[in-house]
Structure formats: C-alpha cells, structure tokens
Design a protein around this motif. Sequence first.
Motif, PDB file in Angstrom:
ATOM      1  N   ALA A  80       0.868  -1.188   0.000  1.00  0.00           N
ATOM      2  CA  ALA A  80       0.000   0.000   0.000  1.00  0.00           C
ATOM      3  C   ALA A  80       0.899   1.230   0.000  1.00  0.00           C
ATOM      4  CB  ALA A  80      -0.882  -0.010   1.247  1.00  0.00           C
ATOM      5  N   TYR A  81       0.495   2.243  -0.741  1.00  0.00           N
ATOM      6  CA  TYR A  81       1.328   3.451  -0.824  1.00  0.00           C
ATOM      7  C   TYR A  81       0.425   4.675  -0.931  1.00  0.00           C
ATOM      8  CZ  TYR A  81       0.055   3.894  -5.699  1.00  0.00           C
ATOM      9  OH  TYR A  81      -0.673   4.075  -6.833  1.00  0.00           O
ATOM     10  N   THR A  82       0.962   5.842  -0.586  1.00  0.00           N
ATOM     11  CA  THR A  82       0.195   7.090  -0.680  1.00  0.00           C
ATOM     12  C   THR A  82       0.110   7.533  -2.131  1.00  0.00           C
ATOM     13  OG1 THR A  82       1.139   7.706   1.434  1.00  0.00           O
ATOM     14  CG2 THR A  82       0.061   9.456   0.186  1.00  0.00           C
ATOM     15  N   ASN A  83      -1.129   7.687  -2.643  1.00  0.00           N
ATOM     16  CA  ASN A  83      -1.252   8.136  -4.036  1.00  0.00           C
ATOM     17  C   ASN A  83      -1.761   9.571  -4.124  1.00  0.00           C
ATOM     18  OD1 ASN A  83      -3.932   7.789  -3.450  1.00  0.00           O
ATOM     19  ND2 ASN A  83      -4.338   6.231  -4.999  1.00  0.00           N
ATOM     20  N   GLY A  84      -1.795  10.282  -2.991  1.00  0.00           N
ATOM     21  CA  GLY A  84      -2.154  11.685  -2.963  1.00  0.00           C
ATOM     22  C   GLY A  84      -2.945  11.992  -1.709  1.00  0.00           C
ATOM     23  N   GLY A 111      -3.419   1.820  -3.715  1.00  0.00           N
ATOM     24  CA  GLY A 111      -3.224   3.265  -3.550  1.00  0.00           C
ATOM     25  C   GLY A 111      -4.079   3.759  -2.390  1.00  0.00           C
ATOM     26  N   VAL A 112      -3.488   4.605  -1.547  1.00  0.00           N
ATOM     27  CA  VAL A 112      -4.185   5.079  -0.346  1.00  0.00           C
ATOM     28  C   VAL A 112      -4.194   6.605  -0.325  1.00  0.00           C
ATOM     29  CG1 VAL A 112      -3.948   5.248   2.178  1.00  0.00           C
ATOM     30  CG2 VAL A 112      -3.680   3.024   1.054  1.00  0.00           C
ATOM     31  N   ASN A 113      -5.356   7.174   0.025  1.00  0.00           N
ATOM     32  CA  ASN A 113      -5.469   8.621   0.197  1.00  0.00           C
ATOM     33  C   ASN A 113      -4.849   8.988   1.559  1.00  0.00           C
ATOM     34  OD1 ASN A 113      -6.680  11.104   1.254  1.00  0.00           O
ATOM     35  ND2 ASN A 113      -7.914  11.080  -0.610  1.00  0.00           N
ATOM     36  N   HIS A 114      -3.871   9.873   1.515  1.00  0.00           N
ATOM     37  CA  HIS A 114      -3.118  10.262   2.715  1.00  0.00           C
ATOM     38  C   HIS A 114      -4.031  10.801   3.830  1.00  0.00           C
ATOM     39  CE1 HIS A 114       0.519  11.937   4.711  1.00  0.00           C
ATOM     40  NE2 HIS A 114      -0.288  12.910   5.078  1.00  0.00           N
ATOM     41  N   MET A 115      -5.039  11.596   3.471  1.00  0.00           N
ATOM     42  CA  MET A 115      -5.899  12.214   4.485  1.00  0.00           C
ATOM     43  C   MET A 115      -6.837  11.168   5.112  1.00  0.00           C
ATOM     44  SD  MET A 115      -4.492  15.044   4.426  1.00  0.00           S
ATOM     45  CE  MET A 115      -5.361  15.647   5.842  1.00  0.00           C
ATOM     46  N   GLN A 116      -7.320  10.234   4.301  1.00  0.00           N
ATOM     47  CA  GLN A 116      -8.135   9.146   4.865  1.00  0.00           C
ATOM     48  C   GLN A 116      -7.287   8.329   5.834  1.00  0.00           C
ATOM     49  OE1 GLN A 116     -10.072   6.718   1.894  1.00  0.00           O
ATOM     50  NE2 GLN A 116     -11.754   8.163   1.707  1.00  0.00           N
ATOM     51  N   ALA A 117      -6.012   8.136   5.451  1.00  0.00           N
ATOM     52  CA  ALA A 117      -5.122   7.319   6.285  1.00  0.00           C
ATOM     53  C   ALA A 117      -4.874   7.977   7.649  1.00  0.00           C
ATOM     54  CB  ALA A 117      -3.802   7.082   5.559  1.00  0.00           C
ATOM     55  N   HIS A 118      -4.787   9.324   7.683  1.00  0.00           N
ATOM     56  CA  HIS A 118      -4.606   9.998   8.981  1.00  0.00           C
ATOM     57  C   HIS A 118      -5.753   9.632   9.933  1.00  0.00           C
ATOM     58  CE1 HIS A 118      -1.040  12.432   9.035  1.00  0.00           C
ATOM     59  NE2 HIS A 118      -1.325  13.059   7.920  1.00  0.00           N
ATOM     60  N   ILE A 119      -6.973   9.572   9.400  1.00  0.00           N
ATOM     61  CA  ILE A 119      -8.130   9.200  10.236  1.00  0.00           C
ATOM     62  C   ILE A 119      -8.066   7.705  10.595  1.00  0.00           C
ATOM     63  CG2 ILE A 119     -10.669   8.915  10.206  1.00  0.00           C
ATOM     64  CD1 ILE A 119      -9.869  11.839  10.564  1.00  0.00           C
ATOM     65  N   PHE A 327      -8.198  -2.878  -5.064  1.00  0.00           N
ATOM     66  CA  PHE A 327      -6.823  -2.806  -5.537  1.00  0.00           C
ATOM     67  C   PHE A 327      -6.662  -1.710  -6.601  1.00  0.00           C
ATOM     68  CE2 PHE A 327      -7.036  -7.640  -4.716  1.00  0.00           C
ATOM     69  CZ  PHE A 327      -6.829  -7.437  -3.355  1.00  0.00           C
ATOM     70  N   SER A 328      -5.413  -1.308  -6.821  1.00  0.00           N
ATOM     71  CA  SER A 328      -5.156  -0.280  -7.841  1.00  0.00           C
ATOM     72  C   SER A 328      -4.464  -0.923  -9.047  1.00  0.00           C
ATOM     73  CB  SER A 328      -4.216   0.799  -7.287  1.00  0.00           C
ATOM     74  OG  SER A 328      -4.738   1.324  -6.100  1.00  0.00           O
ATOM     75  N   ALA A 329      -4.705  -0.313 -10.224  1.00  0.00           N
ATOM     76  CA  ALA A 329      -4.069  -0.818 -11.448  1.00  0.00           C
ATOM     77  C   ALA A 329      -2.619  -0.333 -11.502  1.00  0.00           C
ATOM     78  CB  ALA A 329      -4.825  -0.287 -12.656  1.00  0.00           C
ATOM     79  N   LEU A 330      -1.772  -1.112 -12.184  1.00  0.00           N
ATOM     80  CA  LEU A 330      -0.367  -0.682 -12.324  1.00  0.00           C
ATOM     81  C   LEU A 330      -0.269   0.604 -13.137  1.00  0.00           C
ATOM     82  CD1 LEU A 330       1.384  -4.115 -12.868  1.00  0.00           C
ATOM     83  CD2 LEU A 330       1.749  -2.546 -10.960  1.00  0.00           C
ATOM     84  N   SER A 331      -1.334   0.922 -13.867  1.00  0.00           N
ATOM     85  CA  SER A 331      -1.320   2.140 -14.682  1.00  0.00           C
ATOM     86  C   SER A 331      -1.804   3.366 -13.896  1.00  0.00           C
ATOM     87  CB  SER A 331      -2.221   1.942 -15.904  1.00  0.00           C
ATOM     88  OG  SER A 331      -3.522   1.623 -15.449  1.00  0.00           O
ATOM     89  N   SER A 332      -2.167   3.192 -12.623  1.00  0.00           N
ATOM     90  CA  SER A 332      -2.714   4.350 -11.879  1.00  0.00           C
ATOM     91  C   SER A 332      -1.619   5.386 -11.636  1.00  0.00           C
ATOM     92  CB  SER A 332      -3.357   3.910 -10.565  1.00  0.00           C
ATOM     93  OG  SER A 332      -2.468   3.137  -9.821  1.00  0.00           O
TER      94      SER A 332
END
Length: 340
Positions: A80-84, A111-119, A327-332
């Motif tokens: 999992a990684y931050t995608n914005g 892909g993970v939304n950074h702000m959602q992850a803070h919560i 899941f996220s696509a490799l093209s994201s």
Amino acid sequence: MKQEPCYILGIESSCDDTAAAVLNHNKVLSNCITNQEIHNQYGGVVPELASRAHQANIIPVVDKALKQASIKQNDLSAVAYTNGPGLLGSLLVGESFAKSIAMGLNIPLIGVNHMQAHILANFIDQKEIEIPKFPFIGVNLSGGHTQILIVKNYFEMEIIGTTLDDAIGEAFDKCGKKMGLDYPSGPIIDKISKLGNPNKFSFPVPKVDGYNVSYSGCKTAFINFLEKEKKKNLKFIDENISDLCSSIQSNLIKVITQKIEAAVKKTGINCVVIGGGVSANTKIREFLKEKNESENWKTHIPPIEYTTDNAAMIGVAGYFKWKNKKFSALSSVAKSRIKF
Ligand code: KG4
Ligand code: ZN
C-alpha cells in the motif's frame, strides 16, 4: 480459529518524510521513518530536494521495516502506498517503488489517500484501546489540510468543513518562523507553551460560516502584533517567547475546537476522531479528553507516533482496502490533489 497472516507493506512519501511500515492485519510490526533534515535551513519543504531525498531513502527505509518486522519480501500479501494528496515528485517516488514491488512479487498494489489514512490511524490495533465506531466526526489537522468530516465507513468520508486559506499546521509553522523558531514549529510552540500564559496576549478568532475555518487572519494579526512590539522593544520576542507561544497556540486551537463543538451539536454524533500532525498537540488533546469526561463524548486520539506522517497509517488503510479487494491498477497515477 487462528487468522492467516496478512502482511501489508505501507509506504508514505507525500511530503518530506520517507516512511515504511509492515503490518499483520491491523497490527503494526514495524514503523520506520527517515526525516529529511535538509529542509530545516530553508524554513519549509523544498519539493525538488524532497523528491531527491526520497529516492535516496526509500530502499534503506523499506529494508529496515522488513528487517524489524522479521518479514521477507516474499511473505508480503500486498503493498500500500500514498497516491495523494501531496507533492507530486515525492508521491511518484513512493508510487514507482510500490509498483516495482507489486510487479516483482506479483502481489496487489493498493493506492491510499493520505488524508483518509490519517483518520484510519485510529484503527491500528492498540490492544486495550477501543477502535472508533461508525459513523463519527473525523477531524484532520495537518500541515496542508484542516478538515471536519462525517466518516460513514472506512472509505466514505464527507468533508463538511475545511479551511478557506491556511491549514492549521501551516499557521503554527508560519507564526513560529516569525518568532525565529525552526521548521516545523508546531511541536516547538507546543513545548514552549507549557511554560507560558495562554491569556497574556489575545488574537481574533474569525467568524466563518458553517464548519469552515480561516487561519490567515489570526496569523496576520499575530505577525503585525510582533512587528509593532519589536519597534518598541527589539528583545520583545525573546523576553515573551513562552507567553507568545502559549497565546497563539490557544488561539489557533480555539478556531477549530469551536467548530468541532458545533458539528457535534448539530449532527448529534458525539464520537470524534482526530488525525494528522497537529493532533499531537497538547491543547487539542486536553480539549478532547475534557469533552470525554464532562460531556460524555467518545473521543479517539492516535498515539503520537501515528499522528505526524507515518507509513503505519498507510498500511492500516491498505489493509482495509485489501480486505475489500479495492486494488489499484499498475497504470494508476498519483495526484497532488485528490478527492476522497
Ligand atoms: O500530518 P503531518 O505530519 O504532515 C502533513 O500531512 O502536513 O503534519 C505536519 C504538521 C506541521 O505543520 C507541524 O508543525 C504540525 O503538524 N505539528 C504540530 C505538532 N506536531 C506536529 N502542531 C502543533 N502541535 C504539535 N505538537
Ligand atoms: Zn499528513
């Protein structure tokens, strides 16, 4: 019945911290961060320097996280990684690295939304600490964002209030810079405030409609006040530093706490969950604890290590996405601005 292990590698690179963590389900096995000292001399993050430092730091920090968790690459279930949101050049380093791992090991990319992850940091398994129950009021307080949210489930978060100008952490940092404090000034102001009087100086609390807030007015009033006093006494800041820190901290926190109170009153939801770097602040923690005791709110504050940017929060958000096969696509492609 014993649960099958689910090892998630979390990667965070949205700003100036290169971080990696390994989780088994929502339990943290390792949480490693490499801070980028290089920005201190500039009084703020320099995007180009941040991307270069991420490039140098990412392999060692991931290596360290795997070793500390006693996990081999092949044991990983997903990455999992931050995608914005964040600095694009910085995000792309984490994203490219995560994609390589996902491709190399043939595991899902998330892909993970950074702000959602803070919560969602509040959902990290903390043994004795209860996890929040949906729906709740989420409050994101960071260097780039100030948000009041209605959180319906792990993925559905509706923004009901935000800042019209500066973010709360940005206001802390800019006021600190004017007092000659290092970057980031938030934690320094917090520390010095303990020695000061919060009522010594007062600054305006702007009136803004709904659950929105504004910080540029308080910041400008504070800066103008310093300039005026410095003209009368060159040593004004040094001689009053603890009262100045305590007073401006009290002002900045009041702006958001009055909106949190309004949101609880209007929605009838009395469970409040905070996240983001400024959720480490002593004053906001005291406010929530007090509400817990006197008004029976159910408040959730993440442990200090999961407040400022970290990869454990990306890992736990990734875990819930993994469970739901999001899941996220490799093209994201990562985005500097991203919606929930
Ligand atoms: O969430 P975060 O690590 O990064 C962003 O996503 O922006 O938040 C960083 C912000 C900085 O502005 C920093 O000054 C502030 O959090 N901060 C604090 C405290 N610890 C960090 N502000 C006030 N009090 C603190 N104890
Ligand atoms: Zn953050």
